[in-house]
Design a protein around this motif. Structure first.
Motif, mmCIF file in Angstrom:
data_model
loop_
_atom_site.group_PDB
_atom_site.id
_atom_site.type_symbol
_atom_site.label_atom_id
_atom_site.label_comp_id
_atom_site.label_asym_id
_atom_site.label_seq_id
_atom_site.Cartn_x
_atom_site.Cartn_y
_atom_site.Cartn_z
ATOM 1 N N THR A 73 22.204 -73.314 -27.028
ATOM 2 C CA THR A 73 22.438 -72.524 -28.019
ATOM 3 C C THR A 73 23.347 -73.091 -29.296
ATOM 4 O OG1 THR A 73 22.269 -70.632 -26.434
ATOM 5 C CG2 THR A 73 23.440 -70.122 -28.599
ATOM 6 N N MET A 74 24.311 -73.882 -28.615
ATOM 7 C CA MET A 74 25.184 -74.571 -29.574
ATOM 8 C C MET A 74 24.354 -75.642 -30.366
ATOM 9 S SD MET A 74 28.342 -75.009 -27.130
ATOM 10 C CE MET A 74 29.443 -75.736 -28.207
ATOM 11 N N VAL A 75 23.480 -76.375 -29.782
ATOM 12 C CA VAL A 75 22.631 -77.349 -30.575
ATOM 13 C C VAL A 75 21.940 -76.543 -31.467
ATOM 14 C CG1 VAL A 75 20.857 -78.689 -30.643
ATOM 15 C CG2 VAL A 75 22.622 -78.984 -28.835
ATOM 16 N N LEU A 76 21.225 -75.415 -31.114
ATOM 17 C CA LEU A 76 20.288 -74.560 -32.067
ATOM 18 C C LEU A 76 21.032 -74.037 -33.367
ATOM 19 C CD1 LEU A 76 17.976 -72.842 -29.681
ATOM 20 C CD2 LEU A 76 17.397 -74.428 -31.247
ATOM 21 N N LEU A 77 22.332 -73.506 -32.964
ATOM 22 C CA LEU A 77 23.065 -72.861 -33.990
ATOM 23 C C LEU A 77 23.790 -73.961 -35.245
ATOM 24 C CD1 LEU A 77 24.951 -70.003 -32.043
ATOM 25 C CD2 LEU A 77 23.175 -69.790 -33.876
ATOM 26 N N GLY A 78 23.871 -75.306 -34.761
ATOM 27 C CA GLY A 78 24.409 -76.380 -35.490
ATOM 28 C C GLY A 78 25.545 -75.810 -36.145
ATOM 29 N N ARG A 79 25.924 -76.142 -37.426
ATOM 30 C CA ARG A 79 27.234 -76.091 -37.918
ATOM 31 C C ARG A 79 27.695 -74.452 -37.910
ATOM 32 N NH1 ARG A 79 29.920 -79.358 -41.205
ATOM 33 N NH2 ARG A 79 30.489 -77.751 -42.464
ATOM 34 N N SER A 80 26.837 -73.431 -37.792
ATOM 35 C CA SER A 80 27.109 -72.100 -37.926
ATOM 36 C C SER A 80 27.899 -71.757 -36.248
ATOM 37 C CB SER A 80 25.965 -71.188 -38.115
ATOM 38 O OG SER A 80 25.236 -71.510 -37.270
ATOM 39 N N ASN A 81 27.690 -72.759 -35.525
ATOM 40 C CA ASN A 81 28.209 -72.600 -34.085
ATOM 41 C C ASN A 81 29.845 -72.222 -34.269
ATOM 42 O OD1 ASN A 81 28.265 -72.264 -31.390
ATOM 43 N ND2 ASN A 81 28.891 -74.449 -31.235
#
Length: 75
Positions: free
Chosen positions: A51-59
């Motif tokens: 999930t952290m990889v998928l969210l990218g900068r918005s994580n």
């Protein structure tokens, strides 16, 4: 690593109560031990990093700091 270590400690503490002679205590502690083990291995192991990889900068988004409110006594 930290999540796995904490989960291992919690499973150990819950599993320690299995040695109790009371069957009610045994039943009440096997469930949380299994739940913590499944949570640490299935949920927090692969799903949180994915999930952290998928969210990218918005994580790691943080809100903008606002200025301090005006003093109410000056009016």
């Amino acid at each position: 690593m930290v999540i796995s270590s904490a989960a291992l400690i919690m499973v150990g503490v819950f599993a320690d109560f299995v040695l109790s002679p009371s069957p009610v205590v045994k039943m009440m502690d096997v469930g949380p031990a299994v739940a913590v083990a499944v949570d640490a291995t299935v949920i927090r192991g692969p799903l949180v990093p994915a999930t952290m990889v998928l969210l990218g900068r918005s994580n790691r988004w943080t809100p903008v700091r606002r200025s301090r409110p005006a003093d109410l006594r000056s009016g």
